[in-house]
Scaffold this active site. Structure first.
Site: not given
Length: 520
Positions: A89, A179, A181
Site C-alpha cells: 500500500c 493488504h 496481511e
C-alpha cells in the site's frame, strides 16, 4: 555480546512501520511461516539494517500521502542493499515515488478504493506463485500509482487501480497496493509466504526454541551478575516471564507478588502454589490491598485508575526493593499488543497500558520485557516450550490493573465482590461446557448500572453484570464468542441466584474493533 550479535544466526524479515493499523499483523503472519519478523521505525538507516542483516524488508502501509509535509520517508540507500523489499500500500507508493514513478491522489484519478476488490494478474510472478489469476484482496488507499519507475513492470491490476502489483526482479523490489496481511485478502498468506520463502530464501526454521535461546542469551548479557525483580500477577504473561527468567538467571531473580486487592477469586493462593511450589520461584507476597483501594476510592476515570495502579505498583516495588540489596531491574510481561495499543511513533494511542504508560519517570529500575515482541498465542507456545503445565499456560488473560478495570466507575468492595464471584461462575461453566479452549478470553464486568428487578416477592435495585467472551488468534482483532444459549442461560441463572447485589445479566456482542477487549 550485543543484541545484534545474538540475532545474527537467526534469519529475519524486518517490517518498517509507516503507521498502518495492520502493520503488526505483517510480522505476525511472517512468523507463522517459521521466519522471525519484527517492526522497526521507518527512520532506520541502511547502515543499521546492514548490522541487523535481514533477509528481507517489508514497507508497511500507512494513512499518509507521500506528498504530505510530514510524509514518512526512507533512507534511499536501503534500495541499494540488494535485500528483497516488498512495499505494501503506502510502501508501494513510497517505492514508486522515490524511484521516479508517479503517485497521485486517488480521487483525482477516479480510482479510490476501500474494501474488497478483485485483483487481475497479468503476468506470472514468484510473489503470486500458486494463487489464481483472479483473487479477492483488501484495498484501502487514498493515493494511487499512475506511472511505475524505470525497470518495473505491471504484474496485476484491479478495476479501479491500474497498478495493483508491480515488480523489478533485477533489483528484488516488489510492490502491492492491497493488504495481504488481513484475512479479507483471500490468498494473502500465500503471497507473504512466497515473499519470505521463495524470494527471500527463508529456511522457515525459526521456533520458540530459537526464541528461548535468543532471549536467555540477551537476558544474561543485559543482567550480568545483577538482580532482577519480577511482579507476578498470576496471569499467563508474568508466569511465563518468571519461568524464562528463572531459566536464564536462576536465584538472581526475586518475584514480588503484589496482592492489590483487585485479584480474581482465590488467585493469590493459586499463584503461590503453582509458581512458588511447582517451579520453585522465590516469591515475596505483599498484601498492599489497603494502599491500592484507598488510592482508588472515588476514582471513576479509567485512565486515572491505570495511572494510579501503575504508579503504586512501582512504589510498592520500591518499598520491597529497599529491603533487598543490589536490585537493578524490573521485569514485566509486556506483549507486542500492549505496546501497539499504547501508541507508537506512527500510531494513535488507543489506551495507556499498565505495562507501558503507567510507570513514573523517576522509576528506580531498568526495565526488562522479554515478551515484548510476542503476541498472546506465541506466549502460550513459549510456555509449553518451557515445560509449563497447560493449566498455567491456558490460564485466562488478566490485566495488571486487575478487577479495577472490570468495575465501571468508582471501586467499592461490594462491586469487586460481584465481579469476583460472577467471574468464578463464568469460568467454571465455560470449563464444564468444554469451551475453555475455544473461547480466547472471557470475564465479567460490573457495569456500574443498577436496574429494577423482582426476586422472590420483593423489588430489587441491583447491579447489572456484563459477560464478555471473545474469539481471537493474536489479540489484535477479535469477534464476540457465539456461546450456546443453554450455557449462557445456566451462567445467568447461577449468577443472579448466587451473587449478592446482582439482578441482571447482559452479553457483550461487540467485536474488536470497534471495541477493545477490556471495557476500560
Amino acid at each position: 555480546m550485543t543484541e545484534i550479535s545474538i540475532l545474527n544466526d537467526v534469519q529475519k524479515i524486518i517490517v518498517l512501520d509507516y503507521g498502518s493499523q495492520y502493520n503488526q499483523l505483517i510480522a505476525r503472519r511472517i512468523r507463522e511461516f517459521g521466519v522471525f519478523s519484527e517492526l522497526k521505525s521507518h527512520k532506520i538507516t541502511a547502515q543499521e539494517l546492514r548490522e541487523i542483516n535481514p533477509i528481507g524488508i517489508v514497507l508497511s502501509g500507512g494513512p499518509n500521502s507521500v506528498y504530505a509535509d510530514n510524509a514518512f520517508g526512507i533512507d534511499p540507500e536501503i534500495f541499494e542493499l540488494g535485500i528483497p523489499i516488498l512495499g505494501i500500500c503506502y510502501g508501494m507508493q513510497l517505492i514508486t515515488h522515490k524511484l521516479g514513478g508517479k503517485v497521485v491522489p486517488a480521487g483525482q484519478a477516479g480510482n479510490r478504493e476501500y474494501g474488497q476488490s478483485t485483483l487481475h494478474l497479468r503476468e506470472t510472478s514468484k510473489l503470486f506463485s500458486g494463487t489464481p489469476q483472479e483473487q479477492l484482496v483488501l484495498m484501502s488507499h487514498g493515493d494511487a500509482v499512475t506511472e511505475i519507475p524505470e525497470g518495473f513492470h505491471l504484474v496485476g491490476d484491479s478495476n479501479d487501480c491500474p497498478y495493483a502489483a508491480i515488480e523489478n526482479t533485477e533489483k528484488n523490489l516488489y510492490g502491492i497496493q492491497f493488504h495481504p496481511e488481513v484475512r479479507h485478502s483471500v490468498y494473502g498468506n500465500d503471497i507473504l509466504q512466497n515473499f519470505a520463502i521463495s524470494i527471500c530464501g527463508a529456511r522457515g526454521d525459526w521456533s520458540m526454541d530459537n526464541f528461548i535461546d535468543m532471549e536467555i542469551a540477551k537476558i544474561r548479557e543485559t543482567v550480568g551478575d545483577r538482580k532482577v525483580l519480577l511482579g507476578l500477577s498470576g496471569g499467563v504473561d508474568s508466569s511465563v516471564v518468571g519461568v524464562l527468567l528463572q531459566k536464564a538467571i536462576g536465584d538472581q531473580l526475586t518475584c514480588i507478588f503484589v496482592d492489590h486487592g483487585l485479584l480474581r477469586k482465590d488467585e493469590g493462593d493459586q499463584v503461590m502454589g503453582m509458581l512458588g511450589g511447582k517451579f520453585g520461584l522465590n516469591i515475596i507476597r505483599v498484601d498492599a490491598s489497603k494502599r491500592f483501594l484507598d488510592l482508588l476510592a472515588d476514582v471513576e476515570d479509567p485512565e486515572k485508575k491505570r495511572k494510579i495502579i501503575g504508579n503504586e505498583f512501582v512504589y510498592v516495588f520500591d518499598d520491597e526493593a529497599s529491603k533487598l540489596k543490589g536490585v537493578d531491574f524490573l521485569a514485566q510481561g509486556t506483549l507486542y499488543t500492549d505496546i501497539i495499543e499504547s501508541g507508537t511513533e506512527t500510531a494513535q494511542t488507543i489506551k495507556s497500558h499498565h505495562n507501558v504508560g503507567g510507570l513514573p519517570e523517576d522509576m528506580q529500575f531498568e526495565l526488562i520485557e522479554p515478551l515484548n515482541t510476542l503476541f498472546k498465542d506465541e506466549v502460550r507456545a513459549l510456555g509449553i516450550a518451557l515445560g509449563m503445565p497447560e493449566e498455567i499456560v491456558w490460564r485466562q488473560p488478566f490485566p495488571g490493573p486487575g478487577l479495577a478495570i472490570r468495575v465501571m466507575g468508582a471501586i467499592t468492595e461490594e462491586k469487586l465482590e460481584t465481579v469476583r464471584e460472577s467471574d468464578a461462575i463464568l469460568r467454571e461453566e465455560i470449563a464444564k461446557a468444554g469451551l475453555d479452549r475455544d473461547v480466547w478470553q472471557y470475564f465479567t464486568v460490573n457495569t456500574g448500572v443498577r436496574s429494577v428487578g423482582v426476586m422472590g416477592d420483593g423489588r430489587t435495585y441491583d447491579y447489572t453484570i456484563a459477560i464478555r467472551a471473545i474469539t481471537s488468534i493474536d489479540g489484535m482483532t477479535a469477534d464476540f464468542a457465539q456461546l450456546p444459549w443453554d450455557v449462557l442461560k445456566k451462567i445467568s441463572t447461577r449468577i443472579v441466584n448466587e451473587v449478592d447485589h446482582v439482578n441482571r445479566i447482559v452479553y457483550d456482542i461487540t467485536s474488536k474493533p470497534p471495541a477493545t477487549v477490556e471495557w476500560e
